[in-house]
Design an enzyme around this catalytic site. Structure first.
Site, PDB file in Angstrom:
ATOM      1  N   TRP A   6      11.008   3.516 -30.348  1.00 52.07           N
ATOM      2  CA  TRP A   6      11.382   3.649 -31.762  1.00 52.07           C
ATOM      3  C   TRP A   6      11.495   2.295 -32.459  1.00 52.07           C
ATOM      4  O   TRP A   6      11.689   2.232 -33.669  1.00 52.07           O
ATOM      5  CB  TRP A   6      12.696   4.429 -31.893  1.00 52.07           C
ATOM      6  CG  TRP A   6      12.610   5.849 -31.418  1.00 52.07           C
ATOM      7  CD1 TRP A   6      11.489   6.484 -30.933  1.00 52.07           C
ATOM      8  CD2 TRP A   6      13.674   6.817 -31.367  1.00 52.07           C
ATOM      9  NE1 TRP A   6      11.801   7.781 -30.589  1.00 52.07           N
ATOM     10  CE2 TRP A   6      13.124   8.016 -30.848  1.00 52.07           C
ATOM     11  CE3 TRP A   6      15.034   6.791 -31.720  1.00 52.07           C
ATOM     12  CZ2 TRP A   6      13.888   9.167 -30.681  1.00 52.07           C
ATOM     13  CZ3 TRP A   6      15.792   7.941 -31.536  1.00 52.07           C
ATOM     14  CH2 TRP A   6      15.218   9.118 -31.025  1.00 52.07           C
ATOM     15  N   GLU A  93       5.919  -7.595 -29.070  1.00 54.34           N
ATOM     16  CA  GLU A  93       6.703  -8.039 -30.242  1.00 54.34           C
ATOM     17  C   GLU A  93       7.813  -8.991 -29.809  1.00 54.34           C
ATOM     18  O   GLU A  93       8.173  -9.912 -30.545  1.00 54.34           O
ATOM     19  CB  GLU A  93       7.256  -6.811 -30.982  1.00 54.34           C
ATOM     20  CG  GLU A  93       6.147  -6.108 -31.754  1.00 54.34           C
ATOM     21  CD  GLU A  93       6.331  -4.609 -31.913  1.00 54.34           C
ATOM     22  OE1 GLU A  93       7.440  -4.094 -31.674  1.00 54.34           O
ATOM     23  OE2 GLU A  93       5.340  -3.940 -32.274  1.00 54.34           O
ATOM     24  N   SER A 206      -1.338   2.395 -31.322  1.00 55.88           N
ATOM     25  CA  SER A 206      -1.892   3.372 -32.266  1.00 55.88           C
ATOM     26  C   SER A 206      -2.236   4.717 -31.623  1.00 55.88           C
ATOM     27  O   SER A 206      -3.231   5.337 -31.995  1.00 55.88           O
ATOM     28  CB  SER A 206      -3.099   2.783 -33.008  1.00 55.88           C
ATOM     29  OG  SER A 206      -2.684   1.684 -33.801  1.00 55.88           O
ATOM     30  N   GLY A 227       4.541   4.151 -30.406  1.00 50.81           N
ATOM     31  CA  GLY A 227       5.421   3.566 -31.419  1.00 50.81           C
ATOM     32  C   GLY A 227       5.539   4.494 -32.611  1.00 50.81           C
ATOM     33  O   GLY A 227       6.275   5.483 -32.592  1.00 50.81           O
ATOM     34  N   GLY A 228       4.772   4.205 -33.661  1.00 55.82           N
ATOM     35  CA  GLY A 228       4.849   4.937 -34.928  1.00 55.82           C
ATOM     36  C   GLY A 228       4.881   6.458 -34.792  1.00 55.82           C
ATOM     37  O   GLY A 228       5.723   7.129 -35.396  1.00 55.82           O
TER      38      GLY A 228
HETATM   39  P1  13P Z   1       2.202   1.931 -32.284  1.00 61.52           P
HETATM   40  O1  13P Z   1       2.054   3.256 -31.557  1.00 61.52           O
HETATM   41  O2  13P Z   1       2.980   2.054 -33.556  1.00 61.52           O
HETATM   42  O3  13P Z   1       0.889   1.244 -32.435  1.00 61.52           O
HETATM   43  O4  13P Z   1       3.101   1.001 -31.325  1.00 61.52           O
HETATM   44  C1  13P Z   1       2.774   0.881 -30.000  1.00 61.52           C
HETATM   45  C2  13P Z   1       3.861   0.161 -29.306  1.00 61.52           C
HETATM   46  O5  13P Z   1       4.065  -1.022 -29.522  1.00 61.52           O
HETATM   47  C3  13P Z   1       4.693   0.917 -28.363  1.00 61.52           C
HETATM   48  O6  13P Z   1       5.516   0.076 -27.627  1.00 61.52           O
END
Ligand code: 13P
Length: 247
Positions: A6, A93, A206, A227-228
């Site tokens: 999240w 990140e 993604s 993620g998203g």
């Molecule tokens: P997204 O699915 O938003 O691209 O993020 C992936 C992620 O960094 C999961 O740790």
């Protein structure tokens, strides 16, 4: 395994509601593991919301000491206390914005394992590195340094997350991802033998309900770190169902 990262999103009420939605809507799915990784301050609330269900809890980071004068940090003991079984370590990140180094990641992995937490180790190349054709070299070094001095990897999960695919809407194709997943598994096999066959290697970057089906067809893709799309109950449950169908 499908894990939802999240990141720095949700408020307490949203976090609880999202966790409850996922519990209710995945009750029939018994194969595979579903993991939620909310922000630190909502771990207890989410732990409460998933109590008695098959859903597992993860933190997004940790420090490599048990306690002490480390202002702002969270220890693995605290994470266990909050109900975590997993912890994400070395997310790109954190590497990019918080100067996370391979050496720190190695210390964190060792500490997580000795505390009884299962680390989800993240690795992945940048776009520039992919364009220079050094993806395997970069991912290989990240894994080698992260696992330095670790004899038993049976409680480690690896997530391959190409940096250029994170939050960009541009996922790696199943073939591109599979190539790196295969490389990772064979690299692990060289050092750890057939434990490599049991290693879960997740793809992240993604992932959506529309692209997970073809990704999970790949031999060495064992799940997703999302993620998203993990922030919306419906799309996350859709991803979980598609992964469960294939395994
Ligand atoms: P997204 O699915 O938003 O691209 O993020 C992936 C992620 O960094 C999961 O740790």
């Amino acid at each position: 395994m499908v894990a939802g990262n999240w990141k720095m999103n949700t408020a307490q009420d949203e976090a609880k509601a999202l966790a409850k939605y996922i519990v209710v809507n995945t009750q029939d799915i018994k194969n595979g593991e579903v993991v939620l990784s909310p922000p630190f301050v909502y771990l207890f609330a989410v732990s409460d919301a998933i109590k008695g269900s098959h859903i597992k809890l993860s933190a997004q980071n940790m420090y490599f000491e048990d306690k002490g004068a480390y202002t702002g940090e969270i220890s693995p003991i605290m994470l266990k206390d909050a109900g975590c079984q997993y912890v994400i370590i070395g997310h790109s990140e954190r590497r990019k914005y918080f100067n996370e180094t391979d050496e720190n990641i190695n210390l964190k992995l060792k500490k997580a394992l000795s505390t009884g937490l299962k680390p989800i180790l993240c690795v992945g190349e940048t776009l520039e590195e992919r364009e220079k054709d050094i993806t395997e070299f970069v991912v290989g070094i990240q894994i080698k340094k992260a696992l330095y001095g670790i004899q038993d990897i049976s409680n480690i999960v690896i997530a391959y997350e190409p940096v250029w695919a994170i939050g960009t809407g541009k996922n790696a194709t199943p073939e591109e991802a599979e190539e790196v997943h295969f490389f990772i598994r064979e690299m692990i096999r060289k050092k750890y033998g057939n434990t490599a066959d049991k290693l879960l290697i997740l793809y992240g970057g993604s992932v959506t309900v529309d692209n997970i089906g073809s990704l999970i067809e790949m031999k060495d893709i064992d799940g997703a770190l999302v993620g998203g799309a993990s922030l919306k109950g419906e799309s996350f449950v859709g991803i979980i169902k598609k992964v469960a169908e294939k395994r």
